[in-house]
Enzyme design. Structure first.
Site, PDB file in Angstrom:
ATOM      1  N   CYS A   9       0.856  -1.201   0.000  1.00 45.87           N
ATOM      2  CA  CYS A   9       0.000   0.000   0.000  1.00 45.87           C
ATOM      3  C   CYS A   9       0.893   1.253   0.000  1.00 45.87           C
ATOM      4  O   CYS A   9       1.655   1.465  -0.931  1.00 45.87           O
ATOM      5  CB  CYS A   9      -0.976  -0.029   1.169  1.00 45.87           C
ATOM      6  SG  CYS A   9      -2.342   1.160   0.981  1.00 45.87           S
TER       7      CYS A   9
ATOM      8  N   HIS B  37      -3.842  -4.588  -0.546  1.00 49.03           N
ATOM      9  CA  HIS B  37      -3.511  -5.209   0.735  1.00 49.03           C
ATOM     10  C   HIS B  37      -3.583  -6.720   0.586  1.00 49.03           C
ATOM     11  O   HIS B  37      -4.664  -7.303   0.683  1.00 49.03           O
ATOM     12  CB  HIS B  37      -4.491  -4.747   1.816  1.00 49.03           C
ATOM     13  CG  HIS B  37      -4.262  -3.351   2.284  1.00 49.03           C
ATOM     14  ND1 HIS B  37      -3.346  -3.038   3.265  1.00 49.03           N
ATOM     15  CD2 HIS B  37      -4.830  -2.189   1.902  1.00 49.03           C
ATOM     16  CE1 HIS B  37      -3.358  -1.731   3.474  1.00 49.03           C
ATOM     17  NE2 HIS B  37      -4.249  -1.188   2.662  1.00 49.03           N
TER      18      HIS B  37
ATOM     19  N   GLU C 134      -2.758  -8.903   2.671  1.00 48.35           N
ATOM     20  CA  GLU C 134      -3.169  -9.495   3.947  1.00 48.35           C
ATOM     21  C   GLU C 134      -4.687  -9.440   4.153  1.00 48.35           C
ATOM     22  O   GLU C 134      -5.212 -10.075   5.068  1.00 48.35           O
ATOM     23  CB  GLU C 134      -2.446  -8.799   5.114  1.00 48.35           C
ATOM     24  CG  GLU C 134      -2.967  -7.434   5.488  1.00 48.35           C
ATOM     25  CD  GLU C 134      -2.498  -6.296   4.592  1.00 48.35           C
ATOM     26  OE1 GLU C 134      -2.760  -5.130   4.952  1.00 48.35           O
ATOM     27  OE2 GLU C 134      -1.871  -6.566   3.548  1.00 48.35           O
TER      28      GLU C 134
END
Length: 202
Positions: A81, A184, A186
């Site tokens: 990011c 992202h 994750e």
């Protein structure tokens, strides 16, 4: 062991949890000495460009440790990011220079009728330049984005994935041992897990 760099502006817990979920050893470190010992580095980032660069530059020894690992030892590094935007030379969001590890800049999304900024939510990232980071990611991989600025690399060969949102932008970048993901991973379920797994296997 993967070291997630804590300079005070990152989504640290979610990244650590995702690495644990895929069975990869990872740790969060803020000490430059720990960064110097890292085998692989994750540079997260949430917030403003200048604030992030200020923290990196003003933490004693951190900028030197990061530059040495990325440019001299050439260990695998991924920026996530805002962390990806920091890899470039500059951002329209701020005045401070970035790390300058990949030639490019971060640009604000243009004003287009009906285009909501920040770009927030799920979107497809299409592979552009073949890379070990994007091996076997599947068809129409979708990732979770939250950003108001996007990266434009100078050399198209450094664009690993591209995404359409009002304009087409570089959603993953890479040069040699240095990688970036605007989305992202994750928070992107199986597609994000695959990106992180590929990074862990570099």
């Amino acid at each position: 062991m993967i070291t997630i760099v804590n300079y005070g502006m990152g989504n640290l817990g979610s990244l650590l949890n995702m690495f644990k979920r895929i069975g990869v050893k990872a740790r969060i470190e803020s000490d430059p000495e720990a960064v110097r010992d890292a085998e692989k580095l994750v540079l997260p980032g949430v917030g403003a460009f200048d604030a992030a660069m200020h923290r990196i530059n003003e933490t004693p020894g951190l900028r030197a440790a990061l530059d040495h690992k990325a440019l001299i030892e050439r260990v695998p590094v991924i920026g996530v990011c805002l962390g990806m935007q920091l890899l470039t030379r500059s951002s329209e969001e701020g005045k401070l220079p970035g790390l300058g590890w990949i030639d490019g800049e971060a640009i604000r999304f243009p004003r287009i009728d009906g285009l909501k900024v920040p770009h927030m939510g799920w979107n497809v990232a299409h592979p552009a330049t073949p890379s070990a980071l994007t091996n076997d990611i599947g068809i129409e991989p979708r990732y979770y984005f939250v950003h108001s600025y996007f990266v434009k690399v100078d050399n198209p060969v450094h664009s690993l994935m591209r995404t359409q949102y009002g304009v087409e932008f570089d959603s993953a970048i890479g040069r040699d041992n240095i990688y970036g993901a605007q989305f992202h991973p994750e928070k992107s379920h199986r597609f994000g897990m695959k990106i992180l797994q590929n990074f862990a296997e570099l």
